[in-house]
Enzyme design. Sequence first.
Site, mmCIF file in Angstrom:
data_model
loop_
_atom_site.group_PDB
_atom_site.id
_atom_site.type_symbol
_atom_site.label_atom_id
_atom_site.label_comp_id
_atom_site.label_asym_id
_atom_site.label_seq_id
_atom_site.Cartn_x
_atom_site.Cartn_y
_atom_site.Cartn_z
ATOM 1 N N GLY A 1 0.707 -7.418 1.920
ATOM 2 C CA GLY A 1 0.716 -8.359 2.686
ATOM 3 C C GLY A 1 0.399 -9.588 1.796
ATOM 4 N N GLY B 1 0.828 -1.149 -0.121
ATOM 5 C CA GLY B 1 0.119 0.160 0.138
ATOM 6 C C GLY B 1 0.729 1.070 0.047
HETATM 7 P P1 ADP Z 1 4.046 -1.204 2.215
HETATM 8 O O1 ADP Z 1 2.768 -0.667 2.743
HETATM 9 O O2 ADP Z 1 4.570 -0.662 0.904
HETATM 10 O O3 ADP Z 1 4.181 -2.659 2.652
HETATM 11 P P2 ADP Z 1 5.266 -0.820 5.109
HETATM 12 O O4 ADP Z 1 3.660 -0.443 5.498
HETATM 13 O O5 ADP Z 1 5.907 -1.858 5.618
HETATM 14 O O6 ADP Z 1 5.141 -0.690 3.419
HETATM 15 O O7 ADP Z 1 6.072 0.518 5.184
HETATM 16 C C1 ADP Z 1 5.614 1.853 4.924
HETATM 17 C C2 ADP Z 1 6.352 2.998 5.932
HETATM 18 O O8 ADP Z 1 7.661 2.744 6.334
HETATM 19 C C3 ADP Z 1 6.180 4.512 5.389
HETATM 20 O O9 ADP Z 1 5.242 4.976 6.349
HETATM 21 C C4 ADP Z 1 7.673 5.223 5.648
HETATM 22 O O10 ADP Z 1 7.599 5.995 6.174
HETATM 23 C C5 ADP Z 1 8.062 3.917 6.703
HETATM 24 N N1 ADP Z 1 9.603 3.666 6.578
HETATM 25 C C6 ADP Z 1 10.473 3.452 5.659
HETATM 26 N N2 ADP Z 1 11.769 3.762 6.065
HETATM 27 C C7 ADP Z 1 11.839 3.695 7.331
HETATM 28 C C8 ADP Z 1 12.798 3.899 8.333
HETATM 29 N N3 ADP Z 1 14.182 4.020 8.014
HETATM 30 N N4 ADP Z 1 12.424 4.212 9.591
HETATM 31 C C9 ADP Z 1 11.190 4.306 9.865
HETATM 32 N N5 ADP Z 1 10.124 3.988 9.122
HETATM 33 C C10 ADP Z 1 10.516 4.106 7.600
HETATM 34 MG MG MG Z 2 1.929 -0.270 4.775
#
Ligand code: ADP
Ligand code: MG
Length: 408
Positions: A389, A365
């Site tokens: 997920g 997302g």
């Molecule tokens: P996705 O939804 O694409 O699977 P996630 O939900 O795992 O991704 O993570 C997204 C979040 O990760 C974003 O809000 C971003 O700000 C955060 N993020 C990325 N790198 C870091 C970091 N080094 N420290 C803290 N938060 C991080």
């Molecule tokens: Mg996410």
Amino acid sequence: MTSQTLDELIADGVRGRHVLVRCDLNVPLDGSTVTDDGRVRASLPVLSKLTEAGARVIVMAHLGRPKGAVDPKYSIAPAAHRLDELADFEVVVAEDVVGPSAQQAAANLADGSVLVIENVRFDARETSKDDTERAAFAAELAALTGNQGAYVNDAFGAVHRKHASVYDIAALLPSYQGDLVATEVKVLQTLTEAPKRPYVVVLGGSKVSDKLAVIDNLLGKADQLLIGGGMAFTFLKAKGYAVGGSLLEEDQVATCLDYLSRAEKLGCDIIIPTDVVVAEKFGADAAYEVLEADKIEEASFGSTGLGLDIGPKTAELFASYITSANTVFWNGPMGVFEIPAFAEGTRRVAGALAESEAFSVVGGGDSAAAVRTLGFAEDDFGHISTGGGASLEYLEGKTLPGVAALEG
Ligand code: ADP
Ligand code: MG
């Protein structure tokens, strides 16, 4: 095993029939404003096909994680209103999930129009671990369709959940796979069965422990794994580096060490950051410095800095791997892209991917939101998955309950 398709349902005839469609309308909100409507738009094709064929469509979806009770903050209404703005068909919104408002609206639904019922997670039985509770809720959902109902699952973002509206309902109504789910599954099959090499996987984001699990299955499949985002720090720690106040899963350090040593044997390179953007605190106004990955605690503002993005050298290195790849799967932003100072790593990776000729899949997302908010065009990428997920669990080799429930 195959599932029945949406086209088969339409060929059977849907005019005047109630069709319950599980959509993924789990969009990010700012108050009641939808800040990224990607999932709403991804839901449109199936709803259009059904309404054009004269179906009376009942959409069920979840939004956020309300705790099994009504919570106005998580009302589906903003997502439903966005759907209404984008759609050619009429959209009605119910005030409850399976209560009097939903029942009445379902009974009054005209051919070719859509009813969106409230957030299914307002009912605790949706996510219950108890099979009989979920089945009872599924029966109330199915009852909204009268006696000629059908069920379509088009919520790829939720297929990894064994929930009433995703899993149990399929046992109660003739069930069909929506086109979005079909497309997503086909793309993921390509990645797991015959990826064109080099196959590069880029992982980041903040759900560190969830995502570490996929690495296990990817070690034998990908040629290179590029690790950014929050999970990079557990790997850096495993290398023996101090990571200040950065995201760290202390109890996963041993797992990371194991991955690093197995990767070598399996011929997969795990590439971790060589430099990091370290901030004094979390926020748009924080002081920050670029530091070598083994000097995170040597910032001028002290030793408790937070690594919030990969550094420019790392971003270039990642971009060069992406440029030479023929297949790329990317999940998880490289840094806190919501804050401009920490968005550069994500921008560089997205840019390399947008320019590459490789077959590219962006899952997650926030990752999908990141490429859009950073101004990239969706069609610069091979496929932007609506399910983070779900795509990760598929790549882990797990069975997706919502997909399996339609087969058989
Ligand atoms: P996705 O939804 O694409 O699977 P996630 O939900 O795992 O991704 O993570 C997204 C979040 O990760 C974003 O809000 C971003 O700000 C955060 N993020 C990325 N790198 C870091 C970091 N080094 N420290 C803290 N938060 C991080
Ligand atoms: Mg996410």
